[in-house]
Design a protein around this motif. Structure first.
Motif, PDB file in Angstrom:
ATOM      1  N   GLN A   1       0.851  -1.186   0.000  1.00 36.95           N
ATOM      2  CA  GLN A   1       0.000   0.000   0.000  1.00 36.95           C
ATOM      3  C   GLN A   1       0.883   1.231   0.000  1.00 36.95           C
ATOM      4  O   GLN A   1       1.965   1.220   0.576  1.00 36.95           O
ATOM      5  N   ARG A   2       0.418   2.273  -0.670  1.00 31.15           N
ATOM      6  CA  ARG A   2       1.253   3.464  -0.787  1.00 31.15           C
ATOM      7  C   ARG A   2       1.409   4.128   0.564  1.00 31.15           C
ATOM      8  O   ARG A   2       0.441   4.333   1.288  1.00 31.15           O
ATOM      9  N   GLN A   3       2.647   4.454   0.907  1.00 28.13           N
ATOM     10  CA  GLN A   3       2.926   5.157   2.153  1.00 28.13           C
ATOM     11  C   GLN A   3       2.622   6.634   1.954  1.00 28.13           C
ATOM     12  O   GLN A   3       3.085   7.237   1.002  1.00 28.13           O
ATOM     13  N   ILE A   4       1.869   7.185   2.861  1.00 26.07           N
ATOM     14  CA  ILE A   4       1.594   8.619   2.750  1.00 26.07           C
ATOM     15  C   ILE A   4       2.083   9.265   4.028  1.00 26.07           C
ATOM     16  O   ILE A   4       1.818   8.749   5.116  1.00 26.07           O
ATOM     17  N   GLY A   5       2.822  10.355   3.886  1.00 29.22           N
ATOM     18  CA  GLY A   5       3.257  11.048   5.100  1.00 29.22           C
ATOM     19  C   GLY A   5       4.604  10.583   5.603  1.00 29.22           C
ATOM     20  O   GLY A   5       5.557  11.320   5.621  1.00 29.22           O
ATOM     21  N   GLN A   6       4.681   9.302   5.982  1.00 28.43           N
ATOM     22  CA  GLN A   6       5.920   8.869   6.611  1.00 28.43           C
ATOM     23  C   GLN A   6       6.599   7.820   5.749  1.00 28.43           C
ATOM     24  O   GLN A   6       5.940   6.985   5.138  1.00 28.43           O
ATOM     25  N   HIS A   7       7.937   7.849   5.721  1.00 24.75           N
ATOM     26  CA  HIS A   7       8.670   6.868   4.924  1.00 24.75           C
ATOM     27  C   HIS A   7       8.590   5.509   5.606  1.00 24.75           C
ATOM     28  O   HIS A   7       8.552   5.413   6.827  1.00 24.75           O
ATOM     29  N   ILE A   8       8.597   4.452   4.794  1.00 22.52           N
ATOM     30  CA  ILE A   8       8.543   3.094   5.333  1.00 22.52           C
ATOM     31  C   ILE A   8       9.788   2.873   6.195  1.00 22.52           C
ATOM     32  O   ILE A   8      10.859   3.385   5.891  1.00 22.52           O
ATOM     33  N   GLU A   9       9.644   2.132   7.323  1.00 25.20           N
ATOM     34  CA  GLU A   9      10.790   2.029   8.227  1.00 25.20           C
ATOM     35  C   GLU A   9      11.773   0.966   7.793  1.00 25.20           C
ATOM     36  O   GLU A   9      12.978   1.173   7.741  1.00 25.20           O
ATOM     37  N   VAL A  10      11.255  -0.217   7.464  1.00 24.44           N
ATOM     38  CA  VAL A  10      12.147  -1.307   7.050  1.00 24.44           C
ATOM     39  C   VAL A  10      11.721  -1.741   5.656  1.00 24.44           C
ATOM     40  O   VAL A  10      10.543  -1.997   5.423  1.00 24.44           O
ATOM     41  N   ASP A  11      12.667  -1.840   4.753  1.00 29.23           N
ATOM     42  CA  ASP A  11      12.326  -2.353   3.420  1.00 29.23           C
ATOM     43  C   ASP A  11      11.894  -3.805   3.537  1.00 29.23           C
ATOM     44  O   ASP A  11      12.623  -4.620   4.099  1.00 29.23           O
ATOM     45  N   PRO A  12      10.707  -4.139   3.014  1.00 30.47           N
ATOM     46  CA  PRO A  12      10.298  -5.545   3.093  1.00 30.47           C
ATOM     47  C   PRO A  12      11.188  -6.424   2.204  1.00 30.47           C
ATOM     48  O   PRO A  12      11.803  -5.941   1.271  1.00 30.47           O
ATOM     49  N   ASP A  13      11.254  -7.746   2.527  1.00 33.31           N
ATOM     50  CA  ASP A  13      12.024  -8.668   1.683  1.00 33.31           C
ATOM     51  C   ASP A  13      11.255  -8.877   0.389  1.00 33.31           C
ATOM     52  O   ASP A  13      10.144  -9.381   0.401  1.00 33.31           O
ATOM     53  N   TRP A  14      11.866  -8.502  -0.707  1.00 36.29           N
ATOM     54  CA  TRP A  14      11.162  -8.706  -1.983  1.00 36.29           C
ATOM     55  C   TRP A  14      11.898  -9.723  -2.839  1.00 36.29           C
ATOM     56  O   TRP A  14      11.356 -10.254  -3.801  1.00 36.29           O
ATOM     57  N   GLU A  15      13.167 -10.046  -2.477  1.00 35.69           N
ATOM     58  CA  GLU A  15      13.974 -10.876  -3.367  1.00 35.69           C
ATOM     59  C   GLU A  15      13.370 -12.261  -3.566  1.00 35.69           C
ATOM     60  O   GLU A  15      13.363 -12.790  -4.671  1.00 35.69           O
ATOM     61  N   ALA A  16      12.849 -12.834  -2.487  1.00 39.01           N
ATOM     62  CA  ALA A  16      12.391 -14.217  -2.581  1.00 39.01           C
ATOM     63  C   ALA A  16      11.287 -14.365  -3.611  1.00 39.01           C
ATOM     64  O   ALA A  16      11.309 -15.269  -4.449  1.00 39.01           O
ATOM     65  N   ALA A  17      10.308 -13.443  -3.554  1.00 33.08           N
ATOM     66  CA  ALA A  17       9.181 -13.560  -4.472  1.00 33.08           C
ATOM     67  C   ALA A  17       9.651 -13.412  -5.912  1.00 33.08           C
ATOM     68  O   ALA A  17       9.243 -14.164  -6.808  1.00 33.08           O
ATOM     69  N   ILE A  18      10.550 -12.457  -6.148  1.00 38.41           N
ATOM     70  CA  ILE A  18      11.050 -12.249  -7.512  1.00 38.41           C
ATOM     71  C   ILE A  18      11.890 -13.448  -7.954  1.00 38.41           C
ATOM     72  O   ILE A  18      11.804 -13.902  -9.091  1.00 38.41           O
ATOM     73  N   ALA A  19      12.682 -13.992  -7.008  1.00 37.63           N
ATOM     74  CA  ALA A  19      13.530 -15.130  -7.367  1.00 37.63           C
ATOM     75  C   ALA A  19      12.669 -16.316  -7.775  1.00 37.63           C
ATOM     76  O   ALA A  19      12.952 -17.001  -8.760  1.00 37.63           O
ATOM     77  N   ILE A  20      11.583 -16.528  -7.031  1.00 36.77           N
ATOM     78  CA  ILE A  20      10.705 -17.652  -7.395  1.00 36.77           C
ATOM     79  C   ILE A  20      10.066 -17.382  -8.754  1.00 36.77           C
ATOM     80  O   ILE A  20       9.944 -18.260  -9.597  1.00 36.77           O
ATOM     81  N   GLN A  21       9.704 -16.135  -8.980  1.00 31.59           N
ATOM     82  CA  GLN A  21       9.138 -15.754 -10.273  1.00 31.59           C
ATOM     83  C   GLN A  21      10.133 -16.095 -11.397  1.00 31.59           C
ATOM     84  O   GLN A  21       9.771 -16.618 -12.439  1.00 31.59           O
ATOM     85  N   MET A  22      11.426 -15.788 -11.157  1.00 35.00           N
ATOM     86  CA  MET A  22      12.441 -16.085 -12.176  1.00 35.00           C
ATOM     87  C   MET A  22      12.555 -17.580 -12.391  1.00 35.00           C
ATOM     88  O   MET A  22      12.700 -18.050 -13.517  1.00 35.00           O
ATOM     89  N   GLN A  23      12.527 -18.328 -11.275  1.00 34.97           N
ATOM     90  CA  GLN A  23      12.643 -19.784 -11.396  1.00 34.97           C
ATOM     91  C   GLN A  23      11.462 -20.329 -12.198  1.00 34.97           C
ATOM     92  O   GLN A  23      11.611 -21.271 -12.966  1.00 34.97           O
ATOM     93  N   LEU A  24      10.302 -19.710 -11.981  1.00 33.85           N
ATOM     94  CA  LEU A  24       9.095 -20.252 -12.626  1.00 33.85           C
ATOM     95  C   LEU A  24       8.935 -19.780 -14.071  1.00 33.85           C
ATOM     96  O   LEU A  24       8.121 -20.325 -14.794  1.00 33.85           O
ATOM     97  N   LYS A  25       9.696 -18.761 -14.461  1.00 33.27           N
ATOM     98  CA  LYS A  25       9.452 -18.163 -15.784  1.00 33.27           C
ATOM     99  C   LYS A  25       9.416 -19.214 -16.887  1.00 33.27           C
ATOM    100  O   LYS A  25       8.433 -19.335 -17.625  1.00 33.27           O
ATOM    101  N   ASN A  26      10.474 -20.021 -16.966  1.00 29.94           N
ATOM    102  CA  ASN A  26      10.506 -21.002 -18.046  1.00 29.94           C
ATOM    103  C   ASN A  26       9.489 -22.110 -17.857  1.00 29.94           C
ATOM    104  O   ASN A  26       8.958 -22.639 -18.826  1.00 29.94           O
ATOM    105  N   ILE A  27       9.206 -22.427 -16.582  1.00 24.31           N
ATOM    106  CA  ILE A  27       8.226 -23.496 -16.350  1.00 24.31           C
ATOM    107  C   ILE A  27       6.847 -23.045 -16.830  1.00 24.31           C
ATOM    108  O   ILE A  27       6.112 -23.787 -17.471  1.00 24.31           O
ATOM    109  N   LEU A  28       6.513 -21.772 -16.535  1.00 23.55           N
ATOM    110  CA  LEU A  28       5.217 -21.246 -16.999  1.00 23.55           C
ATOM    111  C   LEU A  28       5.159 -21.333 -18.523  1.00 23.55           C
ATOM    112  O   LEU A  28       4.165 -21.777 -19.112  1.00 23.55           O
ATOM    113  N   LEU A  29       6.232 -20.917 -19.173  1.00 20.91           N
ATOM    114  CA  LEU A  29       6.239 -20.961 -20.645  1.00 20.91           C
ATOM    115  C   LEU A  29       6.117 -22.399 -21.139  1.00 20.91           C
ATOM    116  O   LEU A  29       5.412 -22.679 -22.105  1.00 20.91           O
TER     117      LEU A  29
END
Length: 1660
Positions: free
Chosen positions: A464-492
């Motif tokens: 959700q978009r942060q309004i007013g205050q900056h987010i305190e801790v960057d959430p972990d996003w690598e895992a989801a993207i990494a799985i997406q990369m792993q799945l790319k060829n499988i989806l195709l």
């Protein structure tokens, strides 16, 4: 036998086991002598399968033309003997555990067998019956024992059957390997817990890492238990979890050890015969009596995660050598494997050993075999099993809505989950050709199960978009993207599989659609909003991306889009009507939100959400993910546009982009940020609209092929700039076989340009492909877009064309998508375009941008192109696409309303849009063309059109003509301007030559004048006598005033004796660049070394090089102190240079220096030629020698009071007072001399050491030899071709060497001189004088010439020889040394009837007398002369350089070509060198008598780097055969090849470290000390990198001289293309060495990449 566990005697154990156990076993099995039997079996012929199991680090080869998939590989031997050697192969380094596929017909399209494995006459013979029976009897018990012992869990007891003797209290404390603790942790824990030495702890740790377990303490149970607790306690302190320690009874250990030994024995047996393998497999697979228990092999598999490394390795090898060598058993094994797939994978995921030693790694061997994969899908429903396993291992990451959420994930664990995903890829890698009903059912089952995973991912990790205050801790996003990369060829791959079969595709589509709908409707529907614009009304859910949660992960929607396109391709799209609730708005909704999110991120609305979102958006559009993310979202919008009413579609887009207000009324906002935000959003939306309408290069959206798509990608990449092959490959998406399809099409669109000595080859786009350029290509990033636009405009400008860049005509939409174009000519689109154009024309400054206008123009072009294409295909009445008509209609009924055409006309006059003028003109022309096409077909309408329009067309024509003329005029003006500048420059040049005429002519005049003098005296030896450096006829020195500029303070100063010192930055280093005898151990301690005499093969010299930059001595000292101060303040920063040793970087060019050379001006003395003549009469060589001897003996007797027997030679010793040096020059003289001494001898500086002058002369001589060697090597003339830095460095060095003796007591110099002369003059009886053959003559020459003036020194006065006397001194010294050198050459020469040859022969006869016949004289004279001439040339060249820089007499013209005669004349030698002996025979004959026999060849061989093979795979082959000299196991090594001497070393490994002066040095570092005096050049064979190292602390990587066919190097063999030697680059490395620039290169590289400091060079 195996009772001793701590320090076993391995050989003895092995011998006992063989005699007492294995021999009887083999006799029992074969019934006769086992060796005989095995030999017979071996000759029977081997299996067709190679079956070699790879070890880590071995090179594997895959063929891109023939392999079924990239996992099919060959070992080195099979590859070298196969047809694939000449195909497009790839080389890779194995991680260990794979298996050579040679002989497997399912792995290769062609050439499955190499010549070694082709079935010969002797195909495998059958074993006889008795043997089989014996084997069937014996194998079960052996196997049972192995299995029982391997999975035995009791620590203290043995199985009752094996309890043979009473139990002793003899236990071991055993430590097991894990991947959690590092080497150092374990060593530390062992040292603390057991109190053992570091060495012992290291041994234990290495063994644990290799074998997986090690006994670290033995004794009674209590003691071992204590040790266990201690180790656990200490290891817990270091890291969170303790080490795995167990206490085992000695007998248990022994039995387990023996079980493994039996395993390897069986392994050996099975390699002999197929029958043994089959029996083994049958026993392994036999079901147990009670069905609960799995069969033997399954028990071993299930136990795998509990075993230690060593046991796993042996068991896996057993599986490889048995099951995988027999096809039908491989299938049965695979069935067992799939049966226990879930528990095995779960064990693996919770285990912490590497994938390569887990049994799950075997999946690749089974799943990639096409027939086996099909069988497993049909019979074992393996797809379902794998997907279910995935769901079962990931539940901890599901949130309350059953969506994945990877916050706080463990990287290691997820990495293990990827292995399961990989298995799915392996199973799907080959598409089935024949579909059976059963296969369909099973596949759909698997697909449904896979959709469950995608459902958990659809909408995961909402933000959700942060309004007013900056987010305190960057959430972990690598895992989801990494799985997406792993799945790319499988989806195709899933989509491809579905598309194989029409019914299947529809079924899958329905399933997928249901899943998407389920996800979409679940969000509870809130109230609707209604939007009206231009008479169209849209009802939609209330939702705003900027307020409500949104997710970037939508794999379900994207899979649906993929299936939809494939439906459209097969034409089954018509059956979509079968769906009862096909709500297109819902399908489009989520992908649209995702695109809006990207737009809002670009508009910086989300910047308070931190970096994680920016990274996700980056990957969303990046080549690694975009096929299954961004591209599919665009397709989804196209699906929406094709199925919805175009006006409603656009309203939905406006609504989601939150731009309705921006288009409804002009916002009078003063808020600039808001305006900017709106502008970016409008731009982003227009861009997406361009993509929806214009991007049709997808099979199914239009009828294009994969090749055309790849071609288009490449064209657009090359439109940015020419690119290297690897860069293009990186920017193209890879398919499941890691192929991009580039090679097939690249040559159609581009031309390859070869690289030079550095850099790489690039592809340039062919001109005819330029017209394909589409400025709004949807895979361009923002920077690429602007770069490409810039490049293309520049190109058109150069070709003198207009700068319009219209879109190329797009391919036609296929039937399913044909409605998309209606978006272009619907009311809302016209409204949007008109509004933006109007704002630009009315100069509403803040609500439009140039980019926006560009996009509007692009959309207009697309509309016109579409209409034009349709009109050309069909009669006018049928074309309903009326873009022209809509665009020329008025926007409203107001009086001042304008249509789009009028707006465009007005645009041309907007000053800010000057750059778009050409494009506007192009569009107006297109309007005209379309209009004509419409008119041509309906004349009726033509009559009604008003006349005004035609004139407008003409106007545009005329304006265009005007513009063209204007352009021509500008180009002409520019040309004239260039001409004018060139003329000015040539005038300046002429002027310069005029003013400096004197300088140009001076040299010619001096020659002329001198020649006339010479003619009168008519001396026979006149080539060009003014150019003689030595003796009474010495030519004039070049005297020039030297004015230099200091690079630090920029002030100029003339170099004079009395002024402050100027210095050159310089670097002194030890060098072995000239020796042929590498590795002669150099005395490493310099304290006892006597550097006066140089060994004749120059085994280690001291080289002084300079970068040629001048400073004041005072400025330099300030600079150096400043650096020191700075580095003290920054203690923690590692410096590139070593301040302790006086190193610094040159302030100007950043070369590494460690000292400075003072610049000493030349003192010239005029010489009176008449006097010289007079002296010549008296002073013969004999007389000169007498005087010298007298002087020397006079000094040694100390009885003279400055009176010498003068006699007629008084003139010779005419004295002069010596010049006085300023203090600062003296200081610098001492400073530099001390540095040379310190570096050259590796000792502490000591200004009073008597060896300082020796080192000075030595470095002077050695540097001259290096430079001569380089010039010869590059075939350059001796004078005039030196680089400026070499020239100024050499000049300063020689002048310094001459001046340096003045700072020392002359008696010391005299002592050295006498020792030097003793080599030449036997009468000087000195101890330890080396033989004439043991010294390098040039070093003696330099030393003698530079120290000779010390003979003139007296206690009371400072005297110096006059010019005449020094001329004679130089001449006679040089002649003496030359004669000595000739003798050297003749004595060491192993093997034209001219005068020279005669004299040579007579000389040899004389020599023979003295050597009492050990010098054979039956060598022809011409041969000797040849030897002498060849041998002496390098010495003469060095001498010429030395005297030139010392006396500054300019060389004769022909010497610039390096001619022998000219050399002799310059050095006043007769061209027939033997005449020297004739002339001085009386004097010389006694000298010849002292000499000893010892050989060394002249001329010395020039050094080259070793020969390297053309093809890199030969080197890899060498490396694979390399065995480390010190270790016996076969674990992976890092072989390094020394390029100086060709030795292969085992680097970065503890086995080959050496202790040098109490320091641990790696093999390469210690080799470098001997081979290159600390400086060396290695090739890391397995990684294809060159490593330069210097000393113990510095090194750098350098590109290897091997290139692939695209002219690129391949460090780390990442790309794996075939590599070939590039001779130019290898030559460059050679010059780097010979120019002594390795140290400089290292410093430069470390200066630029400072990250490399983490590497410990010392242990290389």
């Amino acid at each position: 036998i195996y009772a001793v566990e701590m320090d076993p005697l391995l050989e003895k154990q092995e011998e006992m086991a063989q005699i007492t156990i294995f021999d009887p076993l083999e006799w029992y099995l074969f019934g006769e002598d086992p060796d005989v039997c095995l030999e017979k079996l071996r000759q029977c012929g081997a299996s067709q399968l190679c079956g070699k199991v790879f070890k880590g680090g071995e090179t594997t080869y895959s063929c891109r033309d023939c392999a079924i998939d990239p996992t099919c590989v060959l070992c080195m031997d099979c590859f070298q003997n196969s047809i694939h050697k000449n195909h497009r192969y790839k080389m890779h380094t194995s991680t260990g555990g794979g298996f050579c596929d040679c002989g497997d017909t399912e792995a290769w399209k062609t050439g499955p067998l190499c010549t070694n494995h082709e079935p010969g006459a002797n195909s495998e013979c059958q074993l006889n019956e008795e043997l089989m029976a014996q084997a069937k009897k014996m194998f079960p018990s052996v196997l049972k024992y192995i299995v029982d012992m391997t999975i035995w869990e009791e620590e203290k007891e043995l199985p009752p059957m094996l309890m043979t003797r009473e139990k002793t209290d003899h236990y071991y404390c055993v430590l097991f390997n894990d991947e959690h603790h590092s080497y150092d942790h374990v060593i530390y824990s062992l040292q603390r817990a057991l109190g053992c030495e570091l060495g012992e702890a290291q041994l234990h740790t290495t063994a644990i890492d290799k074998e997986g377990r090690r006994a670290v303490k033995e004794g009674p149970y209590v003691l071992c238990q204590e040790a266990k607790e201690e180790i656990k306690r200490h290891s817990e302190n270091v890291s969170q979890r303790p080490l795995h320690v167990e206490v085992l009874h000695a007998d248990v250990m022994a039995h387990q050890k023996f079980a493994l030994r039996l395993g390897s024995w069986l392994n050996k047996l099975m390699s002999y015969s197929s029958n043994f393998r089959q029996i083994f497999c049958q026993i392994c697979l036999k079901e147990e009596a009670d069905y609960e228990k799995p069969c033997l092999i399954s028990m071993l598999m299930l136990w795998d995660a509990k075993l230690h490394k060593g046991a796993r390795k042996i068991l896996h090898e057993l599986i490889f050598s048995s099951f995988f060598m027999e096809m039908e058993y491989k299938k049965l094994f695979a069935i067992e494997f799939v049966k226990y797939y879930k528990p095995l994978q779960k064990e693996y995921i919770s285990d912490d050993h590497d994938r390569s030693i887990s049994v799950t790694a075997l999946s690749v061997q089974m799943f990639t075999v096409p027939t086996l994969a099909r069988h497993l899908i049909e019979e074992q429903s393996v797809i379902t099993i794998i997907t279910e396993t995935l769901l079962e291992v990931l539940p901890e990451y599901l949130d309350k809505n059953d969506k994945f959420n990877f916050q706080g994930y463990s990287q290691d664990k997820l990495g293990r989950v990827y292995a399961v995903i990989c298995d799915l890829k392996y199973i799907l890698i080959t598409k089935p050709t024949v579909w059976t009903d059963r296969l369909r059912v099973r596949f759909l089952e698997g697909f449904r199960s896979f959709l469950r995973i995608l459902t958990c991912m659809q909408g995961m990790e909402e933000i959700q978009r942060q309004i007013g205050q900056h987010i305190e801790v960057d959430p972990d996003w690598e895992a989801a993207i990494a799985i997406q990369m792993q799945l790319k060829n499988i989806l195709l791959m899933f989509q491809e599989w579905c598309a194989c079969d029409k019914d299947l595709l529809l079924e899958a589509y329905k399933e997928c659609h249901t899943a998407v709908m389920r996800c979409s409707t679940s969000s509870h529907s809130r109230e609707k909003t209604v939007l009206q614009l231009c008479g169209h009304t849209l009802e939609s859910k209330r939702y705003r991306v900027s307020v409500d949660p949104v997710s970037i992960h939508l794999p379900l929607s994207r899979t649906l889009a993929g299936l939809h396109v494939r439906l459209s391709k097969t034409g089954a799209i018509s059956r979509l009507q079968e769906f009862e609730q096909f709500q297109v708005e819902l399908l489009v909704e989520y992908p649209l939100r995702c695109l809006v999110l990207v737009a809002q991120v670009a508009a910086e609305m989300w910047r308070r959400n931190g970096l994680s979102l920016i990274s996700q958006v980056f990957y969303y559009q990046d080549v690694k993910c975009r096929e299954e993310m961004y591209d599919k979202d665009i397709i989804m919008l196209q699906i929406g546009a094709s199925l919805m009413d175009p006006n409603l579609f656009l309203l939905l887009i406006l609504q989601r982009y939150e731009l309705v207000n921006a288009f409804k009324k002009i916002m009078p906002t003063k808020d600039q940020d808001l305006t900017k935000q709106y502008n970016i959003l409008i731009e982003e939306m227009l861009q997406v609209l361009i993509y929806v309408v214009g991007e049709r290069y997808v099979p199914g959206v239009s009828s294009v092929t994969k090749e055309e798509i790849t071609m288009r990608e490449i064209i657009h990449l090359l439109c940015i700039e020419p690119m290297a092959h690897s860069a293009i490959v990186k920017s193209l998406p890879e398919n499941e076989n890691n192929e991009t399809g580039l090679e097939k099409v690249i040559n159609k669109v581009a031309i390859f340009k070869k690289p030079g000595v550095s850099g790489h080859g690039v592809y340039e786009l062919k001109d005819e492909c330029m017209k394909e350029f589409n400025m709004f290509f949807y895979h361009y990033t923002k920077t690429q877009h602007s770069k490409a636009e810039h490049t293309q405009k520049k190109r058109r400008k150069q070709e003198n064309r207009d700068e319009a860049l219209p879109p190329p005509p797009p391919p036609e939409f296929s039937a399913g998508f044909s409605n998309v174009v209606k978006v272009l000519n619907c009311d809302i689109m016209m409204y949007i375009l008109r509004t933006i154009l109007q704002r630009a024309v009315q100069l509403e400054t803040h609500l439009w941008t140039e980019a926006m206008i560009q996009m509007v123009l692009h959309l207009l072009s697309l509309g016109l192109l579409e209409e034009k294409q349709q009109l050309e295909k069909a009669p006018e009445e049928e074309v309903t696409f009326d873009f022209y008509h809509k665009a020329s209609r008025m926007g409203s009924s107001a009086l001042n309303a304008l249509n789009i055409l009028m707006l465009l006309e007005k645009l041309k006059s907007v000053p800010q849009l000057e750059a778009q003028k050409d494009m506007v003109n192009w569009i107006l022309q297109m309007f005209d063309t379309v209009k004509r096409l419409r008119e041509k077909s309906s004349l009726a309408t033509a009559a009604t059109t008003s006349g005004s329009e035609t004139t407008k067309g003409d106007e545009t024509q005329s304006t265009q003509d005007k513009e063209k003329a204007e352009r021509k005029r500008k180009a002409e003006a520019a040309r004239l301007h260039r001409q004018k500048i060139m003329a000015q420059m040539s005038a300046l040049q002429r002027n310069f030559i005029e003013t400096h005429k004197l300088m140009y002519e001076y040299t010619q005049e001096t020659q002329g004048r001198e020649d006339s003098v010479m003619e009168e005296e008519s001396i026979p030896l006149a080539i060009d006598s003014s150019k003689i450096a030595l003796g009474p006829k010495q030519g004039p020195s070049i005297t020039e005033k030297e004015v230099l500029t200091c690079i630090l303070c920029q002030e100029e100063q003339e170099v004079r004796l009395e002024s402050a010192a100027m210095v050159l930055s310089a670097c002194v280093q030890k060098s072995t660049a000239l020796t042929q005898h590498r590795g002669k151990t150099l005395e490493l301690s310099g304290d006892t070394l006597d550097p006066l005499f140089m060994d004749p093969d120059l085994s280690c010299g001291t080289h002084t090089g300079s970068c040629g930059h001048v400073m004041h001595a005072a400025c330099w000292q300030k600079y150096f102190e400043a650096i020191q101060l700075n580095s003290r303040q920054r203690l923690h920063v590692e410096q590139v240079f070593d301040l302790e040793n006086g190193e610094y970087l040159c302030p100007l060019c950043k070369s590494l220096c460690n000292t400075v050379i003072p610049i000493i001006p030349l003192q010239t003395q005029k010489m009176n030629s008449e006097d010289a003549e007079a002296v010549a009469q008296i002073l013969s060589l004999t007389r000169w020698l007498e005087i010298v001897m007298a002087r020397i003996s006079g000094y040694s007797a100390k009885n003279t009071k400055g009176l010498l027997p003068y006699s007629p030679a008084e003139v010779v010793l005419a004295f002069l007072h010596r010049a006085k040096y300023s203090n600062s020059i003296k200081e610098m003289l001492v400073f530099f001399a001390t540095t040379v001494y310190r570096v050259g001898l590796k000792v502490a500086p000591n200004e009073a050491d008597p060896r300082i002058p020796m080192m000075t002369w030595s470095t002077c001589a050695f540097t001259v030899q290096c430079i001569e060697n380089l010039l010869e090597d590059e075939s350059k003339p001796l004078f005039g071709s030196l680089q400026n830095r070499q020239h100024s460095g050499l000049k300063a060095l020689v002048q310094f060497a001459a001046a340096q003796r003045t700072t020392l007591p002359q008696s010391l110099i005299q002592k050295h001189l006498v020792r030097l002369l003793a080599v030449l003059l036997p009468n000087l009886k000195m101890e330890d004088t080396p033989s004439i053959l043991d010294v390098d003559m040039f070093h003696i020459l330099v030393g003698a010439v530079l120290s000779f003036p010390s003979l003139y020194w007296e206690d009371t006065v400072d005297l110096q020889p006059s010019s005449i006397s020094s001329a004679y001194n130089h001449l006679y010294l040089f002649h003496l040394v030359t004669m000595a050198h000739i003798t050297q050459i003749l004595l060491t020469s192993a093997t034209d009837n001219s005068e020279e040859a005669h004299t040579a022969e007579s000389f040899c006869r004389e020599v023979c007398q003295y050597t009492s016949g050990c010098f054979s004289r039956d060598v022809p004279g011409w041969h000797l002369w040849d030897c002498v001439k060849k041998g002496i040339t390098p010495y003469l060249r060095c001498a010429a350089l030395f005297f030139h820089y010392m006396l500054r007499v300019s060389p004769p013209e022909d010497l610039l070509l390096g001619e022998f005669k000219a050399l002799c004349s310059y050095l006043s030698l007769p061209t027939n060198l033997f005449l020297l002996f004739k002339e001085y025979w009386g004097t010389v004959s006694p000298l010849l008598q002292r000499y000893l026999m010892e050989m060394g060849k002249y001329p010395r061989k020039r050094n080259n780097l070793i020969e390297l093979p053309e093809d890199y795979s030969c080197l890899l082959n060498q490396a694979s055969q390399f065995r480390c000299p010190r270790s016996f196991d076969d674990e992976r090594k890092h072989p390094m090849l020394c390029l100086f001497c060709g030795t292969i070393l085992c680097s970065q490994n503890t086995c080959c470290q050496e202790l040098v002066n109490g320091e641990e040095l790696g093999a390469c570092t210690s080799h470098a000390l001997h081979c290159g005096a600390g400086v060396c050049m290695f090739l890391k064979i397995r990684e294809c990198k060159v490593v330069l190292i210097e000393g113990k602390t510095r090194g750098c990587l350098y590109p290897a001289p091997y290139l692939d066919e695209y002219g690129e190097t391949d460090p780390g063999l990442k790309r794996g293309n075939p590599l070939h030697l590039c001779h130019e680059r290898y030559r460059k490395l050679h010059l780097l060495w010979q120019q002594h620039c390795i140290i400089e290169e290292i410093a430069r590289s470390q200066e630029t990449n400072q990250i490399f400091f983490g590497f410990n060079w010392q242990l290389l």
